[in-house]
Design a protein around this motif. Structure first.
Motif, PDB file in Angstrom:
ATOM      1  N   ALA A 419      13.729  -2.619 -12.091  1.00  0.00           N
ATOM      2  CA  ALA A 419      12.294  -2.752 -11.824  1.00  0.00           C
ATOM      3  C   ALA A 419      11.897  -1.660 -10.844  1.00  0.00           C
ATOM      4  CB  ALA A 419      11.969  -4.130 -11.264  1.00  0.00           C
ATOM      5  N   VAL A 420      10.672  -1.169 -10.985  1.00  0.00           N
ATOM      6  CA  VAL A 420      10.171  -0.085 -10.138  1.00  0.00           C
ATOM      7  C   VAL A 420       8.837  -0.512  -9.530  1.00  0.00           C
ATOM      8  CG1 VAL A 420       9.371   2.303 -10.106  1.00  0.00           C
ATOM      9  CG2 VAL A 420      11.279   1.668 -11.587  1.00  0.00           C
ATOM     10  N   LEU A 421       8.728  -0.354  -8.215  1.00  0.00           N
ATOM     11  CA  LEU A 421       7.476  -0.684  -7.534  1.00  0.00           C
ATOM     12  C   LEU A 421       7.161   0.415  -6.518  1.00  0.00           C
ATOM     13  CD1 LEU A 421       5.226  -2.828  -7.204  1.00  0.00           C
ATOM     14  CD2 LEU A 421       6.549  -3.748  -5.300  1.00  0.00           C
ATOM     15  N   PRO A 422       6.102   1.185  -6.725  1.00  0.00           N
ATOM     16  CA  PRO A 422       5.783   2.261  -5.782  1.00  0.00           C
ATOM     17  C   PRO A 422       5.129   1.735  -4.507  1.00  0.00           C
ATOM     18  CG  PRO A 422       4.143   2.198  -7.512  1.00  0.00           C
ATOM     19  CD  PRO A 422       5.173   1.152  -7.866  1.00  0.00           C
ATOM     20  N   ASN A 423       5.454   2.373  -3.408  1.00  0.00           N
ATOM     21  CA  ASN A 423       4.794   2.115  -2.134  1.00  0.00           C
ATOM     22  C   ASN A 423       3.940   3.341  -1.824  1.00  0.00           C
ATOM     23  OD1 ASN A 423       4.023   1.690   0.520  1.00  0.00           O
ATOM     24  ND2 ASN A 423       6.035   2.267   1.344  1.00  0.00           N
ATOM     25  N   MET A 424       2.615   3.199  -1.941  1.00  0.00           N
ATOM     26  CA  MET A 424       1.708   4.336  -1.781  1.00  0.00           C
ATOM     27  C   MET A 424       1.003   4.345  -0.431  1.00  0.00           C
ATOM     28  SD  MET A 424       0.021   4.635  -5.568  1.00  0.00           S
ATOM     29  CE  MET A 424       1.029   4.866  -7.040  1.00  0.00           C
ATOM     30  N   GLY A 442      -1.076 -17.539   0.807  1.00  0.00           N
ATOM     31  CA  GLY A 442       0.364 -17.794   0.746  1.00  0.00           C
ATOM     32  C   GLY A 442       1.137 -16.582   1.218  1.00  0.00           C
ATOM     33  N   LYS A 443       2.346 -16.807   1.666  1.00  0.00           N
ATOM     34  CA  LYS A 443       3.166 -15.733   2.228  1.00  0.00           C
ATOM     35  C   LYS A 443       3.393 -14.609   1.235  1.00  0.00           C
ATOM     36  CE  LYS A 443       7.620 -15.035   4.548  1.00  0.00           C
ATOM     37  NZ  LYS A 443       8.890 -15.686   4.993  1.00  0.00           N
ATOM     38  N   TYR A 444       3.546 -14.982  -0.035  1.00  0.00           N
ATOM     39  CA  TYR A 444       3.866 -13.971  -1.063  1.00  0.00           C
ATOM     40  C   TYR A 444       2.700 -13.749  -2.034  1.00  0.00           C
ATOM     41  CZ  TYR A 444       8.573 -14.937   0.643  1.00  0.00           C
ATOM     42  OH  TYR A 444       9.688 -15.090   1.432  1.00  0.00           O
ATOM     43  N   ALA A 445       1.499 -14.094  -1.631  1.00  0.00           N
ATOM     44  CA  ALA A 445       0.344 -13.987  -2.523  1.00  0.00           C
ATOM     45  C   ALA A 445       0.078 -12.550  -2.955  1.00  0.00           C
ATOM     46  CB  ALA A 445      -0.897 -14.570  -1.847  1.00  0.00           C
ATOM     47  N   ASP A 446       0.438 -11.574  -2.112  1.00  0.00           N
ATOM     48  CA  ASP A 446       0.190 -10.171  -2.460  1.00  0.00           C
ATOM     49  C   ASP A 446       1.490  -9.434  -2.802  1.00  0.00           C
ATOM     50  OD1 ASP A 446       1.218 -10.241   0.089  1.00  0.00           O
ATOM     51  OD2 ASP A 446      -0.078  -8.631   0.856  1.00  0.00           O
ATOM     52  N   LEU A 447       2.481 -10.179  -3.255  1.00  0.00           N
ATOM     53  CA  LEU A 447       3.746  -9.560  -3.670  1.00  0.00           C
ATOM     54  C   LEU A 447       3.472  -8.560  -4.795  1.00  0.00           C
ATOM     55  CD1 LEU A 447       6.845  -9.387  -3.682  1.00  0.00           C
ATOM     56  CD2 LEU A 447       6.874 -11.306  -5.267  1.00  0.00           C
ATOM     57  N   GLY A 448       3.942  -7.355  -4.624  1.00  0.00           N
ATOM     58  CA  GLY A 448       3.706  -6.310  -5.619  1.00  0.00           C
ATOM     59  C   GLY A 448       2.567  -5.379  -5.249  1.00  0.00           C
ATOM     60  N   ASP A 449       1.949  -5.616  -4.066  1.00  0.00           N
ATOM     61  CA  ASP A 449       0.873  -4.752  -3.591  1.00  0.00           C
ATOM     62  C   ASP A 449       1.432  -3.351  -3.337  1.00  0.00           C
ATOM     63  OD1 ASP A 449      -1.181  -3.466  -2.293  1.00  0.00           O
ATOM     64  OD2 ASP A 449      -1.674  -5.137  -0.978  1.00  0.00           O
ATOM     65  N   MET A 450       0.858  -2.333  -3.991  1.00  0.00           N
ATOM     66  CA  MET A 450       1.376  -0.964  -3.876  1.00  0.00           C
ATOM     67  C   MET A 450       0.896  -0.230  -2.630  1.00  0.00           C
ATOM     68  SD  MET A 450       1.414   0.471  -7.794  1.00  0.00           S
ATOM     69  CE  MET A 450      -0.341   0.224  -8.084  1.00  0.00           C
ATOM     70  N   SER A 451       0.055  -0.871  -1.817  1.00  0.00           N
ATOM     71  CA  SER A 451      -0.474  -0.199  -0.627  1.00  0.00           C
ATOM     72  C   SER A 451       0.420  -0.397   0.596  1.00  0.00           C
ATOM     73  CB  SER A 451      -1.885  -0.707  -0.313  1.00  0.00           C
ATOM     74  OG  SER A 451      -1.857  -2.067   0.088  1.00  0.00           O
ATOM     75  N   ARG A 452       1.558  -1.073   0.413  1.00  0.00           N
ATOM     76  CA  ARG A 452       2.475  -1.309   1.536  1.00  0.00           C
ATOM     77  C   ARG A 452       3.903  -1.445   1.017  1.00  0.00           C
ATOM     78  NH1 ARG A 452       4.374  -6.349   1.410  1.00  0.00           N
ATOM     79  NH2 ARG A 452       3.232  -7.970   0.272  1.00  0.00           N
TER      80      ARG A 452
END
Length: 593
Positions: A419-424, A442-452
């Protein structure tokens, strides 16, 4: 004011009527083109004809369903492309056609993978059993085209031509430097020491493990290449290796000196030679029939099969594996699943041949298709025929079959998940000056957010999902191949193998082509007479015209503008697909020069 609105409404009405008329004329124009191009014409093959094979188009698994093939429209050259299915069928038909005296293998770019080339080459070898001739000629011989042409009775090259014989090389494009400049950090979650699809995102050169596997399979492909030429040209394989290694062929005269070709001739001399071989007077025109037109000729009586209620279904799974319907160039999990169900529930279908030509793709979509293969296998035989590629997800959908048949130079294996997830964050904050803020429930509500970047806990969650995917994959292969999961893990880890290597380690049952797979399916189903039926149904031209023609037109102009650099555009565009879901995909696009 009243007069103003009168003119405005009149103008609007005129525009609407004009637009409507343009659409109507356009529809009639397209309909006329389809009527002319799609009219069923039986081509009469004259006695003493020569079948001309010229491959200057990408060879797909099936001939595209395009009645405008071969026509030019809107500035786009409508190349007349023939699928592998019809190429093989036409060569077989020519073998017993009394009007065909031989084959002229004309200069070709041969835009085909090595497995596809092998199938055509074997069909030509079978054609020669008829006693008819094959003559090859080109101004430029690439290594791929020469491998195909090496089976010819005589091989000729233009006296000022180019002959390429230098060995194989494989190159990977690494993106880390560019990503660093952009401030993009690619976060990688994977299983498999050799699963190197993600290496271009975080390395600037090949890892030791990747270099080992590429050296292994490239060596296997090259050995098969040399062995085939050695057998056809009766030249010692070690001699061929040395000729290529020292680049001894630099001029056409060198190719003749080392017996790689039989003569240096111009095209007019070749045409005269073909006339003589076909029994035509030198003053008369050579009678040739192109491969695309020959498909419309009547089959010889001995090739006309008796009608049978029994059927063998060939299900074509070609391209990247994606969720949903997909199209003729991708393997949509829903579309292929429907095709498998249709074949499974049809009592007339006694066996299934699953033709796989894929580098893999979505692990979820692969699992959906695998499930349908398992269910189909319970009620009727399923035989897999592998084309150029049947790797990663492509192998996943194949592993449950009763038997797997591959070409010696098929690329397969690559059992692994990533799996690939960019951090921009740096791109947004430092390069563009963009910042983000928000709230979550929720703690993981923004899991997969590419801004961090991922937190350690989030990375652990994703790694667990990828690990579970790999466990499912290896378990499916172990069950399908009747091996232990530990053994599959030992030959898995994302490692790529050739078909020849895969037979030795048990991932493939035997070497052969699609016709061998069909014969195997017939034998397993106890059939002597049967008809072939192809699934899934190809999308109609009008359907493609309405839904995707604009994309095809855009791709055409981008390709014409970028030329050979189009492949890099495709690679960068493909990066976004890798970031959607966990992938069971080839380590990279195999490019052999």
């Amino acid at each position: 004011m009243k007069q103003f609105f009168k003119f405005v409404f009149a103008s609007m009405l005129g525009s609407l009527i004009a637009s409507f008329l343009i659409v109507v004329i356009f529809v009639f124009f397209i309909g006329g083109l389809i009527a002319v191009a799609g009219s069923d014409k039986t081509v009469d093959v004259e006695p003493n004809s020569v079948l001309q094979l010229k491959f200057n188009y990408p060879i797909t698994e099936r001939t595209p369903n395009n009645p405008l093939s071969g026509l030019s429209f809107l500035g786009i050259d409508g190349e007349k492309s023939i699928g592998l299915n019809d190429i093989l069928a036409n060569i077989k038909k020519a073998k017993s056609d009394k009007n065909i005296k031989g084959i002229f293998l004309d200069e070709s770019d041969l835009m085909a993978g090595q497995g596809t080339t092998e199938e055509i080459r074997n069909a030509l070898i079978d054609f020669k059993k008829s006693g008819k001739f094959i003559i090859a000629y080109s101004e430029v011989y690439t290594q791929s085209f020469y491998y195909l042409a090496s089976v010819a009775d005589k091989i000729y090259i233009n006296p000022k031509g180019i002959f390429e014989f230098k060995g194989f090389s494989s190159k990977i494009t690494f993106l880390k430097g560019a990503l660093d400049k952009l401030g993009i950090d690619v976060q990688i979650i994977k299983v498999g020491t050799y699963k190197s699809a993600v290496e271009p995102f975080f390395l600037t050169k090949m890892s030791d493990a990747n270099r080992l596997q590429v050296t292994s399979y490239l060596g296997s492909l090259y050995d098969h290449f040399l062995t085939g030429i050695s057998k056809s040209r009766k030249i010692n394989k070690d001699s061929l290796f040395n000729i290529a290694n020292d680049l001894k062929v630099r001029l056409p005269e060198d190719a003749l000196k080392y017996k790689l070709v039989d003569g240096l001739k111009y095209k007019d001399e070749i045409l005269d030679d073909l006339k003589k071989r076909a029994g035509i007077d030198n003053k008369d025109d050579l009678k040739t029939v192109e491969l695309g037109d020959y498909g419309s000729s009547e089959a010889p009586a001995e090739d006309q099969k008796e009608s049978s209620k029994n059927r063998i279904a060939i299900i074509y799974a070609s391209g990247d594996i994606v969720g949903g319907e997909g199209d003729d160039n991708t393997i949509g999990s829903e579309r292929i699943s429907k095709a498998l169900r249709k074949a499974r529930l049809d009592n007339k279908v006694k066996a299934v041949v699953l033709r796989v030509n894929s580098p893999g793709g979505s692990s979820l979509a692969s699992d959906v298709i695998w499930r349908e293969v398992v269910l189909t296998k319970k009620v009727k035989p399923v035989i897999v025929s592998m084309g150029d590629l049947a790797a990663s997800g492509g192998y996943y959908i194949a592993c449950a079959a009763d038997s797997i048949i591959a070409e010696p130079n098929t690329i397969t294996g690559s059992i692994g998940i990533f799996a690939v997830l960019p951090n921009m964050q740096k791109l947004f904050n430092d390069k563009l000056g963009i910042t983000f803020d928000g709230v979550k429930t929720g703690k993981y509500a923004d899991l997969g957010d590419m801004s961090r970047p991922l937190s350690p806990e989030e990375r652990a969650i994703l790694q667990g999902q990828v690990n579970q995917g790999y466990d499912y994959f290896t378990k499916a292969v172990a069950t399908g191949r009747n091996k232990t999961q530990a053994y599959i893990n030992s030959i898995g880890q994302g490692r790529v193998w050739t078909g020849e290597q895969a037979v030795k380690i048990g991932l493939v049952d035997r070497l052969g082509n699609i016709n061998d797979a069909i014969a195997s399916a017939a034998k397993k189903a106890n059939l002597t007479k049967y008809n072939l039926v192809a699934y899934p149904e190809q999308k109609s031209f009008l359907n493609k015209f309405g839904l995707g023609m604009s994309a095809e037109i855009k791709a055409h102009f981008v390709k014409s503008e970028l030329g050979e650099n189009f492949k890099y555009y495709e690679q960068i565009k493909g990066v976004t697909q890798l970031m959607r879901t966990p992938q069971a995909r080839m380590p990279y696009d195999v490019e052999i020069n």
